[in-house]
Write a protein that holds these residues in place. Sequence first.
Motif, mmCIF file in Angstrom:
data_model
loop_
_atom_site.group_PDB
_atom_site.id
_atom_site.type_symbol
_atom_site.label_atom_id
_atom_site.label_comp_id
_atom_site.label_asym_id
_atom_site.label_seq_id
_atom_site.Cartn_x
_atom_site.Cartn_y
_atom_site.Cartn_z
ATOM 1 N N GLY A 250 1.460 -1.632 -6.713
ATOM 2 C CA GLY A 250 0.676 -0.431 -6.982
ATOM 3 C C GLY A 250 0.891 0.602 -5.889
ATOM 4 O O GLY A 250 0.033 0.827 -5.061
ATOM 5 N N ARG A 251 2.117 1.189 -5.892
ATOM 6 C CA ARG A 251 2.484 2.255 -4.950
ATOM 7 C C ARG A 251 2.611 1.727 -3.516
ATOM 8 O O ARG A 251 1.765 1.965 -2.655
ATOM 9 C CB ARG A 251 1.487 3.404 -5.004
ATOM 10 C CG ARG A 251 1.363 4.027 -6.389
ATOM 11 C CD ARG A 251 0.349 5.154 -6.379
ATOM 12 N NE ARG A 251 0.137 5.697 -7.714
ATOM 13 C CZ ARG A 251 -0.814 6.566 -8.026
ATOM 14 N NH1 ARG A 251 -1.652 6.990 -7.092
ATOM 15 N NH2 ARG A 251 -0.942 7.018 -9.255
ATOM 16 N N VAL A 252 3.685 1.034 -3.267
ATOM 17 C CA VAL A 252 3.944 0.416 -1.954
ATOM 18 C C VAL A 252 4.180 1.494 -0.903
ATOM 19 O O VAL A 252 4.991 2.403 -1.080
ATOM 20 C CB VAL A 252 5.151 -0.531 -2.041
ATOM 21 C CG1 VAL A 252 5.596 -0.968 -0.650
ATOM 22 C CG2 VAL A 252 4.801 -1.736 -2.911
ATOM 23 N N ALA A 253 3.486 1.352 0.239
ATOM 24 C CA ALA A 253 3.601 2.330 1.324
ATOM 25 C C ALA A 253 4.678 1.945 2.331
ATOM 26 O O ALA A 253 5.353 2.815 2.883
ATOM 27 C CB ALA A 253 2.260 2.475 2.037
ATOM 28 N N LYS A 254 4.823 0.644 2.610
ATOM 29 C CA LYS A 254 5.771 0.220 3.650
ATOM 30 C C LYS A 254 6.198 -1.217 3.406
ATOM 31 O O LYS A 254 5.466 -2.016 2.817
ATOM 32 C CB LYS A 254 5.143 0.359 5.045
ATOM 33 C CG LYS A 254 6.161 0.211 6.175
ATOM 34 C CD LYS A 254 5.539 0.418 7.545
ATOM 35 C CE LYS A 254 6.603 0.276 8.629
ATOM 36 N NZ LYS A 254 6.045 0.356 9.993
#
Length: 464
Positions: A250-254
């Motif tokens: 769900g929208r990986v940041a890093k």
Amino acid sequence: LPGRMSRNCIAYLPSTNCLASILSALGPKQGPSMAIGGHVMRRNLLVGMTLVAAILALGIVQACTSDSVSSTPAAPADGAAAIAAAAPDEVPLFEVDPFWPKPMPNHWILGNTIGVAVDSRDHVWIVHRNRPAQSFASSGRTEIGAAQDPPLSECCIPAPPVLEYDAEGNLVGSWGGPVEDAEYEWPDSNHGIEVDHMDNVWIGGNGGPDSQVLKFSRSGEFLMQVGRSGARMVDGGRPQRNSLDPENFGRVAKVFVDPQENEVYLADGYLNRRVVVVDGETGEFKRFWGAYGNEPDDSANIGRYTPGGTPASQFRGPVHCADMSNDRLLYVCDRAEDRVQVFQPDGTFVNETIIAPETRSQGSTWDIAFSPDDEQRFLYLADGQNMRVYVIERATMEILYSFGDGGRQPGQFFAVHSIDTDSQGNIYTTETYEGKRLQKFTFMGMGSVPPGSDYIVPWPANKR
């Protein structure tokens, strides 16, 4: 002359032959002037000695000025060793390099720069958003005139999204972006970059439909996709959390890759509220957890963030980083909750630290990096809301000092977003929104804590 005058001072002094020529020209000569009781001769000698003294004084001032610049402490040859050998009360010190990196070719410019990673060669990788509608929505006609149809000007064009710089700041690689009929789905809004122990490049994404991460070789050859784009979208095109999904994100940041186990830790993310671990070779989900090591609960109502209130039982998000130290502790940034939670690799909760708790809006804990000594004594934390970097004693999580402030000049920040270090202890940061840049902060050795709460690292002494 002073006994401690350096060789630099001597180099600036007039030569002996030059001084002798001056004295000779003004000294006694045969002719009528000798007949006037020696008055002309004495006058000429006096003038000559005064002139010589003035030349010597000018040379010494110039030499000492030059010497004071050249004697400025240089960066240690081995940053890791310098940190390891430091006294307990010493801290790492930095100065910004205003000439790093070097200008890009082809009229290229950066958009929102939302990821940085340093590889085993000390090459610095960044990922930025190069789509006009994302990074240049309000400035397309002024910043990227050459990319308009028809072109409005000679400059400029958004650079490819993945850029590689060598240690000297030369651009040595560029690639990435959506390709028609490709085997992979490039993120709608690429976010975060990792270069693993085998030189593979991993990229996340935090756009509306982004539920996938991508793996490439360092040259840009596609290797693997985990998750699929659009998995979080429901009827009507609305995104929906699912922090229990065993196949998509769900929208990986890093992304962080553990070289010991070849496991991939994902900060998941801008929509989901968890850390996910997958196999680095197959992409198979292995485990995931939420705040405090518990199962994530998307239905939990955690309310608005209140400074001084009870910490949220779930990750408030975005879950913005998940990075492992050498002693195998995983540090997770819960950005809008102003906290860093620490876990063992299996998800067992260890502790948490609140950073700048009065920070609202986007929060204070954006990204972290470690000092290069084996102990990783220091942790560096990027705070894009307060526009600074914190230098933290990792064992106690005590903030020792911070540097930076909001601004456009080298050493200042506009939304410092990502951070990493190289083997020499240098820090690299990227800035999102209108910051749109990569900066280098050169490790200058260990010393006393800088004074003041609004400390901005200095420029190189010979550039001030």
